[in-house]
Design a protein around this motif. Structure first.
Motif, mmCIF file in Angstrom:
data_model
loop_
_atom_site.group_PDB
_atom_site.id
_atom_site.type_symbol
_atom_site.label_atom_id
_atom_site.label_comp_id
_atom_site.label_asym_id
_atom_site.label_seq_id
_atom_site.Cartn_x
_atom_site.Cartn_y
_atom_site.Cartn_z
ATOM 1 N N PRO A 1 61.919 94.396 -30.459
ATOM 2 C CA PRO A 1 62.412 93.894 -29.179
ATOM 3 C C PRO A 1 61.356 93.954 -28.070
ATOM 4 O O PRO A 1 60.627 94.935 -27.952
ATOM 5 N N LEU A 2 61.303 92.892 -27.272
ATOM 6 C CA LEU A 2 60.368 92.798 -26.149
ATOM 7 C C LEU A 2 61.086 92.132 -24.982
ATOM 8 O O LEU A 2 61.904 91.236 -25.190
ATOM 9 N N LEU A 3 60.759 92.548 -23.776
ATOM 10 C CA LEU A 3 61.396 92.002 -22.590
ATOM 11 C C LEU A 3 60.335 91.507 -21.620
ATOM 12 O O LEU A 3 59.502 92.279 -21.146
ATOM 13 N N GLN A 4 60.361 90.205 -21.303
ATOM 14 C CA GLN A 4 59.426 89.650 -20.333
ATOM 15 C C GLN A 4 59.920 90.006 -18.940
ATOM 16 O O GLN A 4 61.083 89.807 -18.595
ATOM 17 N N MET A 5 59.001 90.569 -18.129
ATOM 18 C CA MET A 5 59.354 91.028 -16.780
ATOM 19 C C MET A 5 58.318 90.487 -15.795
ATOM 20 O O MET A 5 57.215 90.131 -16.188
ATOM 21 N N GLU A 6 58.698 90.456 -14.514
ATOM 22 C CA GLU A 6 57.777 89.976 -13.484
ATOM 23 C C GLU A 6 57.989 90.714 -12.179
ATOM 24 O O GLU A 6 59.023 91.336 -11.951
ATOM 25 N N LYS A 7 56.973 90.580 -11.328
ATOM 26 C CA LYS A 7 57.020 91.168 -9.989
ATOM 27 C C LYS A 7 56.289 90.215 -9.053
ATOM 28 O O LYS A 7 55.215 89.721 -9.373
ATOM 29 N N VAL A 8 56.880 89.978 -7.902
ATOM 30 C CA VAL A 8 56.255 89.138 -6.879
ATOM 31 C C VAL A 8 55.744 90.070 -5.791
ATOM 32 O O VAL A 8 56.430 91.002 -5.373
ATOM 33 N N PHE A 9 54.504 89.816 -5.337
ATOM 34 C CA PHE A 9 53.903 90.653 -4.284
ATOM 35 C C PHE A 9 54.425 90.229 -2.931
ATOM 36 O O PHE A 9 54.630 89.116 -2.625
#
Length: 179
Positions: A171-179
């Motif tokens: 299992p893998l989870l794509q994640m993101e963050k906006v500055f």
């Protein structure tokens, strides 16, 4: 040994030591989250992409002469996978105006968990990506990494995915963050 952690950009002569840290990290830190079969398969999904070292975007944190942890960021399209992984890598450069930098290959030596190593590396990566003009970063999280990334402000970008290796789903989870 010193009482303080230091950080620096990884060099090609660090590769052997980095591979050892990664192997130990995968083998020991994934066990509370994955089955033994998934941990074994993870070694073929994860790992160091030496392109990060050649690009000068891979950091390590040391405690004396030991590597306590490592991780990097990339301006390339590859989201995850290492030199020896079964995952196809994409070396194309991502435009900072329209794309996201990638946080890649984050590992902590099992002897140094819960000491701020992961957070320190994420901060180094985010600062470097921001300096390069990126306004967003993304990553592919392992089950063991999700709590750290959430605590650093990352949000899921897609549904849970699975890398399939020799009939085993990791299992893998794509994640993101906006500055």
């Amino acid at each position: 040994m010193t009482d303080q952690f230091t950080d620096r950009v990884a060099r090609l002569d660090d590769l052997e030591a980095l591979h050892r840290v990664m192997g130990r990290s995968i083998a020991r830190l994934q066990t509370g989250f994955l089955t033994p079969e998934q941990v074994a398969a993870s070694h073929k999904v994860m790992g160091l992409d030496s392109q990060l070292v050649r690009d000068g975007t891979y950091f390590l944190v040391e405690y004396g002469e030991r590597i306590a942890g490592c991780g990097g960021w990339s301006f390339r399209a590859t989201l995850y996978g290492g030199d020896e992984s079964v995952i196809k890598r994409e070396p194309a450069i991502v435009d900072p105006a329209s794309g996201a930098a990638k946080i890649r290959a984050m590992y902590t030596d099992p002897d140094f968990t819960r000491r701020g190593i992961g957070r320190r590396i994420i901060r180094l990566c985010e600062e470097a990506a921001r300096s390069a003009g990126y306004r967003r970063v993304e990553l592919m999280a392992t089950a063991a990494g999700v709590p750290l990334y959430e605590s650093c402000g990352y949000q899921p970008k897609a549904k849970l995915q699975f890398a399939r290796v020799d009939g085993v789903a990791v299992p893998l989870l794509q994640m993101e963050k906006v500055f």
